[in-house]
Design a protein around this motif. Sequence first.
Motif, PDB file in Angstrom:
ATOM      1  N   ALA A  19     -20.511 -20.859  98.322  1.00  0.00           N
ATOM      2  CA  ALA A  19     -20.380 -21.326  96.719  1.00  0.00           C
ATOM      3  C   ALA A  19     -20.403 -22.508  96.820  1.00  0.00           C
ATOM      4  CB  ALA A  19     -19.105 -20.596  96.550  1.00  0.00           C
ATOM      5  N   GLY A  20     -19.972 -23.376  97.761  1.00  0.00           N
ATOM      6  CA  GLY A  20     -19.967 -24.854  97.622  1.00  0.00           C
ATOM      7  C   GLY A  20     -21.432 -25.333  97.754  1.00  0.00           C
ATOM      8  N   LEU A  21     -22.371 -24.774  98.785  1.00  0.00           N
ATOM      9  CA  LEU A  21     -23.565 -25.314  98.981  1.00  0.00           C
ATOM     10  C   LEU A  21     -24.464 -24.999  97.723  1.00  0.00           C
ATOM     11  CD1 LEU A  21     -24.206 -24.230 102.622  1.00  0.00           C
ATOM     12  CD2 LEU A  21     -23.909 -26.674 101.816  1.00  0.00           C
ATOM     13  N   PHE A  22     -24.190 -23.907  97.123  1.00  0.00           N
ATOM     14  CA  PHE A  22     -24.845 -23.608  95.715  1.00  0.00           C
ATOM     15  C   PHE A  22     -24.792 -24.505  94.783  1.00  0.00           C
ATOM     16  CE2 PHE A  22     -25.262 -18.770  97.242  1.00  0.00           C
ATOM     17  CZ  PHE A  22     -26.353 -19.122  97.776  1.00  0.00           C
ATOM     18  N   TYR A  23     -23.559 -24.695  94.486  1.00  0.00           N
ATOM     19  CA  TYR A  23     -22.785 -25.656  93.384  1.00  0.00           C
ATOM     20  C   TYR A  23     -23.237 -27.150  93.846  1.00  0.00           C
ATOM     21  CZ  TYR A  23     -20.161 -26.783  89.344  1.00  0.00           C
ATOM     22  OH  TYR A  23     -19.710 -27.468  88.222  1.00  0.00           O
ATOM     23  N   ILE A  24     -23.008 -27.548  94.971  1.00  0.00           N
ATOM     24  CA  ILE A  24     -23.165 -29.164  95.157  1.00  0.00           C
ATOM     25  C   ILE A  24     -24.810 -29.529  94.593  1.00  0.00           C
ATOM     26  CG2 ILE A  24     -23.648 -29.007  97.557  1.00  0.00           C
ATOM     27  CD1 ILE A  24     -21.366 -31.437  95.892  1.00  0.00           C
ATOM     28  N   PHE A  58     -15.681 -32.311  99.497  1.00  0.00           N
ATOM     29  CA  PHE A  58     -14.496 -32.392 100.357  1.00  0.00           C
ATOM     30  C   PHE A  58     -13.593 -31.619 100.484  1.00  0.00           C
ATOM     31  CE2 PHE A  58     -16.834 -36.459 100.512  1.00  0.00           C
ATOM     32  CZ  PHE A  58     -17.199 -36.358 101.975  1.00  0.00           C
ATOM     33  N   ILE A  59     -13.065 -30.940  99.246  1.00  0.00           N
ATOM     34  CA  ILE A  59     -11.889 -29.882  99.214  1.00  0.00           C
ATOM     35  C   ILE A  59     -12.488 -28.490  99.351  1.00  0.00           C
ATOM     36  CG2 ILE A  59     -10.358 -28.919  97.611  1.00  0.00           C
ATOM     37  CD1 ILE A  59     -10.276 -31.719  96.112  1.00  0.00           C
ATOM     38  N   HIS A 102     -26.770 -27.985 105.260  1.00  0.00           N
ATOM     39  CA  HIS A 102     -25.381 -28.594 104.990  1.00  0.00           C
ATOM     40  C   HIS A 102     -25.505 -30.188 105.285  1.00  0.00           C
ATOM     41  CE1 HIS A 102     -20.938 -28.620 104.582  1.00  0.00           C
ATOM     42  NE2 HIS A 102     -21.128 -29.593 105.387  1.00  0.00           N
ATOM     43  N   LEU A 103     -25.938 -30.613 106.173  1.00  0.00           N
ATOM     44  CA  LEU A 103     -25.957 -31.944 106.706  1.00  0.00           C
ATOM     45  C   LEU A 103     -27.061 -32.610 105.767  1.00  0.00           C
ATOM     46  CD1 LEU A 103     -25.868 -31.774 110.607  1.00  0.00           C
ATOM     47  CD2 LEU A 103     -23.920 -32.334 109.006  1.00  0.00           C
ATOM     48  N   GLN A 104     -28.168 -32.060 105.240  1.00  0.00           N
ATOM     49  CA  GLN A 104     -28.976 -32.622 104.335  1.00  0.00           C
ATOM     50  C   GLN A 104     -28.478 -32.760 103.003  1.00  0.00           C
ATOM     51  OE1 GLN A 104     -31.959 -33.970 104.860  1.00  0.00           O
ATOM     52  NE2 GLN A 104     -32.179 -34.483 102.868  1.00  0.00           N
ATOM     53  N   CYS A 105     -27.469 -31.870 102.514  1.00  0.00           N
ATOM     54  CA  CYS A 105     -26.659 -31.960 101.296  1.00  0.00           C
ATOM     55  C   CYS A 105     -25.994 -33.106 101.559  1.00  0.00           C
ATOM     56  CB  CYS A 105     -26.003 -30.637 101.227  1.00  0.00           C
ATOM     57  SG  CYS A 105     -26.914 -29.145 100.525  1.00  0.00           S
ATOM     58  N   HIS A 106     -25.027 -33.278 102.597  1.00  0.00           N
ATOM     59  CA  HIS A 106     -24.285 -34.355 103.083  1.00  0.00           C
ATOM     60  C   HIS A 106     -24.895 -35.745 102.983  1.00  0.00           C
ATOM     61  CE1 HIS A 106     -20.327 -36.258 104.129  1.00  0.00           C
ATOM     62  NE2 HIS A 106     -21.419 -37.167 104.805  1.00  0.00           N
ATOM     63  N   LYS A 110     -24.542 -38.450  99.926  1.00  0.00           N
ATOM     64  CA  LYS A 110     -24.389 -40.082 100.013  1.00  0.00           C
ATOM     65  C   LYS A 110     -25.290 -40.934  99.332  1.00  0.00           C
ATOM     66  CE  LYS A 110     -20.993 -40.598 103.277  1.00  0.00           C
ATOM     67  NZ  LYS A 110     -19.998 -41.187 103.061  1.00  0.00           N
ATOM     68  N   GLN A 111     -26.635 -40.575  99.297  1.00  0.00           N
ATOM     69  CA  GLN A 111     -27.429 -41.276  98.486  1.00  0.00           C
ATOM     70  C   GLN A 111     -27.041 -41.490  97.059  1.00  0.00           C
ATOM     71  OE1 GLN A 111     -31.195 -39.063  99.091  1.00  0.00           O
ATOM     72  NE2 GLN A 111     -31.936 -40.588 100.508  1.00  0.00           N
ATOM     73  N   GLN A 112     -26.613 -40.018  96.587  1.00  0.00           N
ATOM     74  CA  GLN A 112     -26.266 -40.451  94.996  1.00  0.00           C
ATOM     75  C   GLN A 112     -25.170 -41.093  94.698  1.00  0.00           C
ATOM     76  OE1 GLN A 112     -26.402 -36.598  92.981  1.00  0.00           O
ATOM     77  NE2 GLN A 112     -28.725 -36.548  93.208  1.00  0.00           N
ATOM     78  N   LEU A 113     -24.168 -40.967  95.467  1.00  0.00           N
ATOM     79  CA  LEU A 113     -23.052 -41.891  95.487  1.00  0.00           C
ATOM     80  C   LEU A 113     -23.296 -43.442  95.322  1.00  0.00           C
ATOM     81  CD1 LEU A 113     -19.923 -41.584  95.526  1.00  0.00           C
ATOM     82  CD2 LEU A 113     -20.036 -41.825  97.944  1.00  0.00           C
TER      83      LEU A 113
END
Length: 190
Positions: A19-24, A58-59, A102-106, A110-113
């Motif tokens: 769910a987190g991966l789909f939504y992020i 992170f939550i 997952h790591l690619q999402c991270h 970081k890029q978008q941040l």
Amino acid sequence: MDIKYILALHLIFVVCWFAGLFYIVRLFVYTTEANQKEEPAKSILTQQLLIMQRKLWFIITWPSAIGTTIFGTWMFIQNPVLLTQPWMWLKLIFVGLLWLYHLQCHFIYKQQLAGIYKQSSFKLRLFNEGGTVLLVAIVFLVVVKSSSGLVWGMLGLFIFASLLMSGVYLYKKQRKSFERNSKEKKTHCL
């Protein structure tokens, strides 16, 4: 602890992780699109979406990924015979790919941040389907649990992935057509 409780906790964390991966990734798409808007909408939307990304990531997503791994490993400790099954090794390969996803999402987070938007919203939409493909592969392997079924399962997975990609492409085409028609209507009204 009884293996049933460990399995239940593992499945709960798996569901939350996906769910987190789909939504992020959807939030990545929305943030990329917000970044292309005019001010003040650009700043307001981008700031809000980045807050949503951080909280989700992170939550929910990271703790779920870690919980999935802990309880999955615990199941192997409780029942090491699982590692003698060929389907389990293939499942673990897909779980490894899921961790890479997952790591690619991270990395994208970081890029978008940092205000870096290298991927288009279309590429991010395609990337989002990667999680779906991994989910289908993992669930199929867990349910079928047979070597002969794996061949058909992989064929089905590739067909499913092709249909997903076609759907994303058609959505992009339809969306461009809708945007073009909206611009034409605005031009005629002026």
